[in-house]
Design a protein around this motif. Structure first.
Motif, short mmCIF file in Angstrom:
data_model
loop_
_atom_site.label_atom_id
_atom_site.label_comp_id
_atom_site.label_asym_id
_atom_site.label_seq_id
_atom_site.Cartn_x
_atom_site.Cartn_y
_atom_site.Cartn_z
N THR A 28 0.83 -1.21 0.00
CA THR A 28 0.00 0.00 0.00
C THR A 28 0.87 1.26 0.00
OG1 THR A 28 -1.71 -1.18 1.20
CG2 THR A 28 -1.83 1.21 1.28
N PHE A 29 1.96 1.19 0.74
CA PHE A 29 2.77 2.40 0.91
C PHE A 29 3.92 2.54 -0.09
CE2 PHE A 29 0.62 2.07 4.96
CZ PHE A 29 0.26 3.39 5.19
N VAL A 30 4.42 1.43 -0.58
CA VAL A 30 5.54 1.49 -1.52
C VAL A 30 4.99 1.43 -2.95
CG1 VAL A 30 7.68 0.37 -2.28
CG2 VAL A 30 7.08 0.40 0.14
N HIS A 31 5.35 2.41 -3.75
CA HIS A 31 4.78 2.46 -5.09
C HIS A 31 5.80 2.22 -6.19
CE1 HIS A 31 0.89 3.72 -3.65
NE2 HIS A 31 1.51 4.55 -2.83
N GLN B 83 -0.66 -12.09 17.86
CA GLN B 83 -0.21 -12.09 16.46
C GLN B 83 -1.36 -11.70 15.53
OE1 GLN B 83 2.47 -15.40 15.14
NE2 GLN B 83 2.16 -16.13 17.22
N LEU B 84 -2.54 -12.27 15.80
CA LEU B 84 -3.69 -11.96 14.94
C LEU B 84 -4.08 -10.48 15.08
CD1 LEU B 84 -5.89 -15.16 15.40
CD2 LEU B 84 -4.30 -14.61 13.56
N LEU B 85 -3.95 -9.95 16.29
CA LEU B 85 -4.27 -8.53 16.49
C LEU B 85 -3.31 -7.64 15.70
CD1 LEU B 85 -5.21 -8.28 20.26
CD2 LEU B 85 -6.69 -7.93 18.30
N PHE B 86 -2.04 -8.03 15.70
CA PHE B 86 -1.06 -7.27 14.91
C PHE B 86 -1.46 -7.27 13.43
CE2 PHE B 86 2.17 -7.42 18.36
CZ PHE B 86 2.65 -6.12 18.24
N ALA B 87 -1.84 -8.46 12.94
CA ALA B 87 -2.24 -8.59 11.53
C ALA B 87 -3.43 -7.68 11.24
CB ALA B 87 -2.58 -10.04 11.21
N ALA B 88 -4.42 -7.72 12.14
CA ALA B 88 -5.63 -6.90 11.94
C ALA B 88 -5.28 -5.42 11.95
CB ALA B 88 -6.64 -7.22 13.03
N ALA B 89 -4.39 -5.02 12.86
CA ALA B 89 -4.02 -3.60 12.96
C ALA B 89 -3.33 -3.12 11.69
CB ALA B 89 -3.10 -3.40 14.16
N LEU B 90 -2.43 -3.95 11.16
CA LEU B 90 -1.71 -3.58 9.93
C LEU B 90 -2.68 -3.44 8.76
CD1 LEU B 90 1.40 -5.91 10.29
CD2 LEU B 90 1.48 -3.43 10.12
N ILE B 91 -3.61 -4.39 8.65
CA ILE B 91 -4.58 -4.35 7.54
C ILE B 91 -5.47 -3.12 7.67
CG2 ILE B 91 -6.57 -5.54 6.54
CD1 ILE B 91 -5.11 -8.18 7.23
N CYS B 92 -5.93 -2.84 8.88
CA CYS B 92 -6.81 -1.68 9.08
C CYS B 92 -6.08 -0.38 8.73
CB CYS B 92 -7.30 -1.62 10.53
SG CYS B 92 -8.49 -2.91 10.90
N THR B 93 -4.82 -0.27 9.15
CA THR B 93 -4.05 0.95 8.84
C THR B 93 -3.91 1.11 7.33
OG1 THR B 93 -2.79 0.48 10.85
CG2 THR B 93 -1.91 2.18 9.39
N ALA B 94 -3.59 0.00 6.66
CA ALA B 94 -3.42 0.07 5.20
C ALA B 94 -4.73 0.45 4.52
CB ALA B 94 -2.91 -1.26 4.68
N PHE B 95 -5.84 -0.13 5.00
CA PHE B 95 -7.15 0.18 4.40
C PHE B 95 -7.50 1.66 4.63
CE2 PHE B 95 -8.62 -4.33 3.90
CZ PHE B 95 -8.96 -4.18 2.57
#
Lengths: 309, 386
Positions: B287-290, B363-375
């Protein structure tokens, strides 16, 4: 087929589209002509629902266009200003991929892809990756990806930017061929020669507004210029220039670097009259050209500036 | 399914990178396993030395000592010649020389005179023989003090010495207290999962995120919902394939040993959790690297950074307190916590089991946090574009 009414799009204080109105009929090659930054691409993006607009309405095929108007989108092909393909896929895979976004049937898709490859003249390059293609071939691939599903409406946003003359001619011929096959085409460009060559109707756009619409003949009839006479290698003084300005039907002259440009309103024997005057004054000169008005003249008269300013 | 197929086509173009990373992973994991894992865990072998004896006494105690030492070592009688003794020691023909003086019984047992010993300097085996001789004399002293005659004391001491003692090792994980080999492979797995998934998926994301490609796709008749579902499917398939390859490797290398590990399902769950985290990191980077040329650099920094700070390559025990504390804020730390729990314990107590579950959750919470930030970023970006 397409109706754009009172379209307004603002970016903060900047008004990109200012109550834009357009009507495009089925079977036309419709040209949107305007300088860079005039609002052509913004209008296209609004038309495709890629941009939200502040006011107005857009109707395509008799239905209002929304981001989720997938039945309308299915009948539209888009050729973007920049080449929009995948570097990781070869020519055939790219065309097949974009065809797959519209056509699910594998056999039909295969036929359409072959047809598009032939149409774009990419038979010898089908297994090549985009980065191996020349600029002209890349543009042709870009077009092939946009038209492969044989859409009813094709929108081309400056498809010939940075293309060599040979490839440009091939692309323009291809566009006319698509039109002959039944597609309606919207073609944006700031190259007036291209628009003049292929478009059956033209809208001149600047500052987000349509300044004039019509066939090229209709547009040319809208302006005062009927003929432009250019005379090279001629030495004139102020008195002579003043006298030329007084000749019948002359409404504007310019004299720079020993080249005289005389703009006259439409009338018979304009050239003979000017040459006769120079002969009478015993003024020698080099080459002489007489040109009918171009779209650049139309643009110049309407906006007061050159199209490529 | 065009978008999904396109996803897979671009993945195929990156296969060489995937294979390269897998080979690196397998090589490193096997090498480290061979270097660190004890080769004879759980087995012990007694050391046997050649001991020279110069017996000036010839009494029963002197003979008893020789017999006692003969139980473990090779005893050689040597002449009392300093030249011969030095030669034998120099050439390591003998490692330890005992000079038994005349009137040995009187001197050693009653006057506590020390035996004259010559040994290879600073050798562990010398200390080992010292302890055995001390044990012999302590036993003799104890038995004679208890009323046994010297001969009886010698006989009993040598008899007890000859009997084998059964040793039971308190082994918490059935592997001699060491991590089993497959746990080493799981220890390095986050590096390889993050590297492969981030590189592959970020490259794909960049291809699909090109402004004009994205516009062209948005203009098509494929609904946004279908497009998103196909992207999710692409992520799921690639994630599953890479996870399967990574988990099949320990099975391939350690076979039965791994399959019989009672913690097998927990190892798999843990690796699945870190796979989800890796997919989330890949989505975040994509998402951040283009620019494609930046992907490799960013992925290397992220994968190596997480691996070094969270104990993938180097145990956190040898890291500073600050790094350990910081590692708590990174998902890989919780994966490694679980891996250590499973590797060092054959049976989990209820509190250890609760920790295991908590670490999965984190671990799952970390995954969810990263996805939410990217979204959130993508949503903001789309609105800015419009």
């Amino acid at each position: 087929m397409i109706q754009i009414q009172n379209l307004v799009k603002r970016y903060g204080d900047l008004v990109a589209l200012d109550h834009l109105n357009l009507t495009i009929k089925e079977g036309e090659v419709f040209g949107l002509l305007g300088p860079n930054g005039s609002g052509k691409t913004t209008a296209i993006n609004c038309l495709l629902s890629l941009l939200r607009y502040d006011k107005g309405s857009i109707t395509i095929f008799g239905k209002e266009m929304h981001p989720d108007s997938y039945d309308i989108k299915k009948q539209i092909g888009v050729v973007m200003q920049n080449v929009a393909v995948f570097e990781q896929m070869n020519v055939q895979e790219n065309i097949d991929y974009f065809c797959g976004l519209y056509v699910k049937d594998k056999e039909k898709r295969k036929e359409l892809v072959e047809e598009a490859i032939r149409f774009a003249g990419l038979e010898d390059f089908r297994k090549m990756r985009p980065k191996k293609l020349s600029g002209g071939l890349l543009r042709r691939l870009n077009i092939a990806c946009g038209i492969v599903h044989k859409p009813r409406l094709i929108i081309m946003d400056e498809p010939t930017v940075a293309v060599d003359p040979q490839s440009r001619n091939k692309i323009l011929e291809g566009i006319l061929e698509l039109n002959r096959q039944g597609s309606t085409i919207i073609y944006t460009s700031h190259y007036m020669e291209e628009v003049e060559q292929i478009c059956s109707r033209i809208a001149i756009i600047d500052h987000g507004r349509v300044l004039a619409t019509g066939t090229k003949e209709e547009l040319k009839r809208m302006i005062k210029t009927g003929e432009t006479i250019t005379i090279e290698a001629i030495v004139l003084d102020d008195t002579t220039l003043s006298e030329i300005r007084q000749l019948p039907h002359v409404f504007d002259i310019s004299y720079e670097e020993q080249t005289l440009k005389v703009r006259l309103s439409s009338a018979k024997h304009n050239l003979i009259r000017v040459l006769h005057y120079l002969q009478e004054q015993d003024i020698s000169f080099g080459r002489v050209f007489s040109e009918l008005p171009t779209l650049n003249d139309v643009f110049l008269e309407i906006t007061g500036k050159e199209l490529r300013d | 399914m065009t978008v999904f197929k396109g996803f897979l086509t671009i993945t195929k173009r990156n296969m060489n990178i995937v294979i390269l990373y897998l080979v690196i992973f397998l090589t490193i994991a096997l090498m480290v396993d061979k270097m660190l894992a004890p080769s004879q865990a759980g087995t012990f072998e007694q050391e046997t030395l050649t001991i020279g004896v110069i017996d000036k006494d010839g009494g029963s105690l002197a003979k008893g000592l020789s017999e006692y030492l003969d139980t473990w070592h090779n005893i050689q009688n040597l002449p009392d010649d300093p030249g011969i003794i030095q030669d034998r020691l120099f050439y390591r023909d003998v490692y330890y020389i005992i000079r038994i003086p005349e009137n040995f019984e009187q001197k050693c047992l009653k006057e506590n005179t020390k035996l004259e010993i010559t040994k290879v300097p600073d050798s562990n085996s010398g200390i080992y023989v010292d302890q055995q001789i001390n044990t012999f004399f302590n036993s003799i002293r104890t038995l004679t003090a208890g009323g046994f005659s010297l001969d009886e004391a010698i006989e009993k001491t040598n008899k007890y010495t000859a009997s084998d003692t059964k040793v039971s090792l308190a082994d918490k994980n059935s592997n001699g207290g060491n991590m089993p080999g497959h746990a080493f492979m799981f220890q390095y797995m986050p590096y390889i999962l993050i590297s492969i998934l981030c590189y592959t998926l970020s490259t794909i994301m960049i291809a699909f995120n090109q402004t004009d490609v994205r516009k062209r796709m948005l203009c098509s008749s494929v609904t946004s919902r279908s497009m998103n579902l196909q992207f999710v499917l692409g992520y799921a398939v690639i994630g599953t394939v890479i996870w399967l390859i990574c988990t099949l490797m320990p099975i391939g290398v350690y076979g039965k040993e791994f399959l019989q590990d009672p913690h097998l399902p927990y190892y798999l769950l843990n690796s699945l959790a870190i796979t989800l985290v890796s997919l989330a990191i890949a989505f975040f980077i994509g998402t951040f690297v283009h620019r494609e040329e930046l992907v490799s650099a960013v992925v290397n920094v992220v994968s190596l950074g997480l691996s070094f700070t969270c104990g993938v390559f180097v145990s956190l025990d040898v890291m500073g307190k600050g790094i350990k504390t910081a590692a708590h804020f990174l998902p890989v730390f919780w994966y490694e916590e679980n891996n250590n729990l499973l590797g060092y314990n054959a049976f989990l107590t209820s509190s250890q089991f609760a920790d295991l579950m908590r670490n999965y959750g984190i671990q799952l919470l970390f995954a969810a946090a990263l996805i939410c930030t990217a979204f959130a970023f993508r949503y903001h970006q789309t609105r800015s574009d419009a």
